[in-house]
Design an enzyme around this catalytic site. Structure first.
Site, short mmCIF file in Angstrom:
data_model
loop_
_atom_site.label_atom_id
_atom_site.label_comp_id
_atom_site.label_asym_id
_atom_site.label_seq_id
_atom_site.Cartn_x
_atom_site.Cartn_y
_atom_site.Cartn_z
N TYR A 94 36.99 35.02 35.90
CA TYR A 94 37.10 35.45 37.38
C TYR A 94 37.72 34.60 38.26
O TYR A 94 37.56 33.39 37.95
CB TYR A 94 35.60 35.85 37.90
CG TYR A 94 34.70 34.87 38.25
CD1 TYR A 94 34.94 34.34 39.77
CD2 TYR A 94 33.83 34.12 37.48
CE1 TYR A 94 34.26 33.19 40.12
CE2 TYR A 94 33.35 32.99 37.93
CZ TYR A 94 33.40 32.56 39.23
OH TYR A 94 32.50 31.63 39.82
N CYS A 95 38.24 35.20 39.38
CA CYS A 95 38.85 34.45 40.43
C CYS A 95 38.48 35.09 41.75
O CYS A 95 37.23 35.71 41.73
CB CYS A 95 40.38 34.49 40.23
SG CYS A 95 41.26 36.18 40.41
N TRP A 96 39.14 35.21 42.71
CA TRP A 96 38.53 35.51 44.19
C TRP A 96 38.02 36.91 44.07
O TRP A 96 37.16 37.32 44.44
CB TRP A 96 39.63 35.22 45.08
CG TRP A 96 39.07 35.64 46.36
CD1 TRP A 96 39.68 36.55 47.20
CD2 TRP A 96 38.03 35.39 47.19
NE1 TRP A 96 38.92 36.75 48.45
CE2 TRP A 96 37.96 35.95 48.36
CE3 TRP A 96 36.95 34.11 46.91
CZ2 TRP A 96 37.07 35.85 49.55
CZ3 TRP A 96 36.14 34.09 48.19
CH2 TRP A 96 36.18 34.59 49.36
#
Length: 353
Positions: A94-96
Site C-alpha cells: 500500500y501507499c498513501w
C-alpha cells in the site's frame, strides 16, 4: 489484484506473508498499518522534489521523474531486502491512497512472479477505518478503571494482570508517557495517529464480553489525546481502587521516577509552572527541596500538596464509582503480584455476572 478491506478485523486477520508500506519514511513514522514494514519507493527528499515539480512545472514531468526514482528504489529493495523470498511469497502493498507508488511496486513484484496484491485506497482507507472505530461508533467493550493516587503502582499492576491473562489496555505504555506533569518517557511520544492505531488495533483484538482493564487517566496523556469514544467509556467505567500508605508510595516513586527526581533543572522549570495552581509559598518550598537534593521530602510534598488534591478533584468531576478497594502493603514485588492476582479475581467475578 486490488484488495478492499471493510473493517479493522479484516485488516488484523489478513493472512498475507508481509505488508509493505512504500510511502516515505516520514509518512511511515507518523503512522502505518499494524505490522507493516517500510520499503519506500521515494524517500523524504525525493517525494518533496517530485511534488515541487508537479506544482511548479508540470504533472507529466513529475510523473516521469518520479517513475525513474520509483523503479530505481524498487530495484534496490528487490536486490537487497526481498531477494531471499521464494516464488510463493505473497505480499500486500500500500501507499498513501493506493495510487502510482504502490501500483508500480506491486506490478514489479508481480512481474518477478511473486503473488503481490495492492490495497484499494491505501493508507487512507485504513485510517478511515480507525477513525470510524474510535470516533463514530460506540465501543462494545466493558471497561474497568484501576484507580489510585500517584505512586500506587497502577501501571506495574496492570502489566502483571496482563501477564496473568487479563484483558488490559495500557494507555501510558502506548503513549510512551507516565501520565503526569513529570511523566516524560525516555522514548518520544508517538504521533496522535499512531497512538490511535495502537489503541484501535488492541481493542479490535479483545473479547467484548470480557472486562478491559484501563488505568484511570485524564483525557490527555502527555501530548496525546484519548479518543472521545474511549474516554466516554472510561468515565463511565466502574473503578477498582488501590490504597497504599504515603511511606510505601514515596518509596515506590523514588525508585520508579529517580531519573526525573534527579533532574533538578527540569524539575524547577516544570514545578515553577504550577504557580497558577498552587500558592507561591508551596512552589517555593518545592524548589528549596530541589536545591537541597532532598528527593524523599520533595516526593512526599508533591504527593500531599499537588497530586493527591488534583486526583481528588478529578474524581469528583467524573463522579467515579469505586466498586472495590485493594489494600496495598509495601508495594514490593510480592505485594504487587498479590494485588494483581486479587484484581484479576475481581475482573473474573465481574465477567461471570
Amino acid at each position: 489484484m486490488t484488495i478492499r478491506f471493510t473493517s479493522l478485523s479484516d485488516i488484523l486477520d489478513q493472512d498475507y506473508d508481509c505488508v509493505i508500506d512504500v510511502r516515505s519514511p516520514a509518512e511511515f513514522a507518523e503512522d502505518h498499518w499494524p505490522g507493516a514494514i517500510n520499503l519506500p519507493v521515494l524517500d523524504n527528499e525525493e517525494r518533496a522534489e517530485v511534488g515541487t515539480i508537479y506544482v511548479q512545472e508540470s504533472p507529466f514531468l513529475a510523473r516521469k521523474v518520479g517513475a525513474a526514482k520509483v523503479f530505481r528504489n524498487a530495484a534496490d529493495h528487490v536486490e537487497q531486502r526481498l531477494s531471499h523470498h521464494p516464488g510463493s511469497w505473497r505480499p500486500l502493498v500500500y501507499c498513501w491512497r493506493g495510487g502510482q507508488r504502490s501500483g508500480s511496486f506491486t506490478w514489479l513484484l508481480q512481474q518477478i512472479g511473486w503473488r503481490a496484491d495492492v490495497v484499494e485506497g491505501g493508507y487512507q482507507s485504513y485510517r478511515r477505518l480507525v477513525n470510524d472505530y474510535l470516533y463514530k461508533t460506540e465501543l462494545p467493550h466493558r471497561f474497568v478503571a484501576l484507580d489510585g493516587y500517584t505512586g500506587t503502582a497502577k501501571t506495574d499492576i496492570l502489566k502483571r494482570v496482563q501477564s496473568l491473562g487479563g484483558q488490559v489496555l495500557d494507555l501510558e505504555g502506548l503513549a510512551h508517557h507516565r501520565g503526569s506533569l513529570l511523566g516524560d518517557h525516555p522514548t518520544p511520544q508517538p504521533s496522535q495517529k499512531a497512538f490511535e492505531s495502537e489503541i484501535a488495533g488492541q481493542l479490535a483484538r479483545m473479547t467484548p464480553d470480557q472486562p478491559v482493564l484501563v488505568e484511570a487517566e485524564s483525557s490527555k496523556i502527555g501530548a496525546r489525546i484519548i479518543p472521545p469514544r474511549l474516554w466516554s467509556g472510561m468515565k463511565r467505567a466502574p473503578r477498582i481502587a488501590v490504597e497504599a500508605s504515603i511511606a510505601a508510595r514515596c518509596r515506590y516513586l523514588l525508585t520508579g521516577y529517580d531519573d526525573i527526581l534527579s533532574n533538578g533543572e527540569m524539575l524547577r522549570i516544570r514545578l515553577d509552572g504550577l504557580r497558577a495552581h498552587r500558592s507561591n509559598a508551596v512552589v517555593d518550598g518545592w524548589l528549596q527541596l530541589i536545591d537541597a537534593g532532598d528527593k524523599p521530602a520533595l516526593t512526599e510534598a508533591l504527593m500531599v500538596q499537588h497530586y493527591d488534591p488534583a486526583y481528588e478533584a478529578a474524581r469528583r468531576t467524573i463522579g467515579a464509582d469505586v466498586i472495590a478497594t485493594l489494600r496495598a502493603g509495601d508495594l514490593g514485588e510480592a505485594d504487587l503480584d498479590r494485588l494483581a492476582a486479587d484484581l484479576l479475581g475481581e475482573l473474573d467475578r465481574m465477567s461471570s455476572e
